[in-house]
Design a protein around this motif. Sequence first.
Motif, mmCIF file in Angstrom:
data_model
loop_
_atom_site.group_PDB
_atom_site.id
_atom_site.type_symbol
_atom_site.label_atom_id
_atom_site.label_comp_id
_atom_site.label_asym_id
_atom_site.label_seq_id
_atom_site.Cartn_x
_atom_site.Cartn_y
_atom_site.Cartn_z
ATOM 1 N N LYS A 1 0.784 -1.296 0.029
ATOM 2 C CA LYS A 1 -0.189 -0.047 -0.034
ATOM 3 C C LYS A 1 0.921 1.415 -0.297
ATOM 4 O O LYS A 1 0.520 2.141 -0.976
ATOM 5 N N LYS B 1 -5.493 -7.510 1.753
ATOM 6 C CA LYS B 1 -5.523 -5.961 1.103
ATOM 7 C C LYS B 1 -4.013 -5.562 1.127
ATOM 8 O O LYS B 1 -3.025 -6.217 1.438
ATOM 9 N N TRP C 1 -13.184 -2.265 1.293
ATOM 10 C CA TRP C 1 -12.810 -1.803 -0.003
ATOM 11 C C TRP C 1 -12.623 -3.281 -0.664
ATOM 12 O O TRP C 1 -12.611 -3.524 -1.927
ATOM 13 N N CYS D 1 -9.476 -7.617 -6.303
ATOM 14 C CA CYS D 1 -9.476 -6.167 -5.958
ATOM 15 C C CYS D 1 -7.970 -5.451 -5.864
ATOM 16 O O CYS D 1 -7.833 -4.715 -6.323
ATOM 17 N N GLU E 1 -5.917 -2.817 -8.021
ATOM 18 C CA GLU E 1 -5.190 -1.685 -7.770
ATOM 19 C C GLU E 1 -3.842 -2.083 -8.044
ATOM 20 O O GLU E 1 -3.237 -0.723 -8.527
ATOM 21 N N GLU F 1 -4.848 2.649 -7.767
ATOM 22 C CA GLU F 1 -5.717 3.287 -6.747
ATOM 23 C C GLU F 1 -6.638 2.155 -6.397
ATOM 24 O O GLU F 1 -6.869 1.023 -7.457
ATOM 25 N N PRO F 2 -7.053 1.991 -5.211
ATOM 26 C CA PRO F 2 -8.134 1.100 -4.658
ATOM 27 C C PRO F 2 -9.177 1.116 -5.586
ATOM 28 O O PRO F 2 -9.953 2.028 -6.268
ATOM 29 N N GLN G 1 -13.809 1.997 -3.780
ATOM 30 C CA GLN G 1 -13.828 2.780 -2.563
ATOM 31 C C GLN G 1 -15.094 3.102 -2.334
ATOM 32 O O GLN G 1 -15.431 4.184 -2.414
ATOM 33 N N LYS H 1 -17.911 4.228 0.813
ATOM 34 C CA LYS H 1 -18.184 4.854 1.936
ATOM 35 C C LYS H 1 -18.756 4.095 3.127
ATOM 36 O O LYS H 1 -18.406 4.491 4.167
ATOM 37 N N GLN I 1 -20.745 0.651 -0.919
ATOM 38 C CA GLN I 1 -19.712 -0.712 -1.571
ATOM 39 C C GLN I 1 -20.681 -1.378 -2.582
ATOM 40 O O GLN I 1 -20.004 -1.716 -3.770
ATOM 41 N N LYS J 1 -20.812 0.194 -5.878
ATOM 42 C CA LYS J 1 -19.930 0.513 -6.567
ATOM 43 C C LYS J 1 -19.662 -1.049 -7.275
ATOM 44 O O LYS J 1 -18.926 -1.090 -8.429
ATOM 45 N N THR K 1 -7.897 5.178 4.605
ATOM 46 C CA THR K 1 -8.579 3.732 4.322
ATOM 47 C C THR K 1 -9.457 3.268 5.453
ATOM 48 O O THR K 1 -8.947 3.447 6.536
#
Length: 492
Positions: A223, A263, A301, A325, A329, A334-335, A338, A340, A345, A348, A453
């Motif tokens: 990350k 992640k 995420w 995912c 990335e 970028e993730p 993303q 909220k 989620q 998206k 994050t």
Amino acid sequence: MGPNFHLLHPHLSPRSRLKPRTPFITMSSSKSRWANDDPEADALVAQRKREKEERRRAKAEKQQQEEQAKAQATQSQSTDAALDVDSGAPPKKRRRLSNEKQQYPLSEVEQQLKPAKSNLLQFPASEWGPCRHVDNFERLNHIEEGSYGWVSRAKEITTSEVVALKKLKLDNSPDGFPVTGLREIQTLLEARHQHVVYLREVVMGNNMDEVYLVMDFLEHDLKTLLDDMREPFLPSEIKTLLSQFISGLDFLHSQWIMHRDLKTSNLLMNNRGELKIADFGMARYYGDPPPKLTQLVVTLWYRSPELLLGAESYGPEIDLWSVGCIFGELITKEPLLQGKNEVDQVSKIFTLTGPPTPQSWPGFRNLPNAKSLRLPPTTGSSSLLPRARFPFITNASLQLLSSLLALNPASRPTAAECLSHPYFREDPRPKLKEVFPTFPSKAGMEKRRRRETPEAPKRGQEAPKLDFASVFGSHAGGDGGEAGAGFTLRLG
């Protein structure tokens, strides 16, 4: 005989002088002058001699017969033992003598398997003992704080070797030692793989709530690298990282271990191009069929759609969704998703993959949170992700990414199937670790910056419950509304 007779014959004792002399019978051929010429006496002596010779001969024959009988008995016992081994019959019983241990003769197979004492090799084995104290390590600097512990860079005083020191969070634990710490220790001890971070030992502090995990130190996490890099990784470098990542995950799944929090911040990398999976605070053993597990796992995420829709039974497919995912990335730097919150989620996810249909995801309506899901009418859906979102990748890359991000968990490939995908065999080939680029280590110089994050779910945390009326009464972009791409979702 006068009183002075013994002076004339000194060889005669007084006792011999009192008794008359008895003539001796000798067996010599020449007869003594005292021998009697009686033939009956001669016959008696010859008879006794013959009887003595016969007894001696009989005794020798008897002894010879006993030795022959004993040899035959020993030979028959060995033959019976061999027959018992071949036929599988139990050995014959023998009479146990008093004050004698009951022992049975070893068969030929057991004698071959029994090693000789002189050939035994002894190796030093670990023994139970107290943990070492944390004062054996000198803490150099703090790296970062995770959901289940604080990670620092430290140096072992005796060897001057740099290690990673993770202090487990035990504050206000109602059950004593937290189960997340126990699972992490157990999993790391079982998962000995070149692409899984190596747990060296567990050390203690002055108090019972000071437990530290001593692990290998790696300079970077993925990350931080992606945030600090100006350009994304090259396609050959992405293949190298992804192949190592999936190889470690394949080993975990072969050991029936789900990570449940994959992640980029939990993927560590050193300056030799080696990637290792870390942070097993949410890892869990599973079975077939999978047991009933909590749905509140995996950072938001990287959480799969079946978990967001309230699935209570799941398997390693949730880790493969996280791999998709992370793959996206690495491509975009970028993730990928993303959101909220949980509703955003899911919105998206369906925006990227398209809404689910009975054909693409059979039985998704049976999930607890999917019953209130209102989806727009769809004319048709493709199995591939939109090319416009990933314009610079090959068709094989898009196929692998689309299969990992399939809405239906049964349609996602296993880790072993991913490693055999044509994506890893096409040009450009994965870059060798020896020529992999190196980067300056943030962990060795300063504290890593906290990114905006979401954190991983904490143990004991309940799934969020939303007001049913507020969800259906809100509009897209309204205040406090939880809006999606043409649909709304109720959680709880």
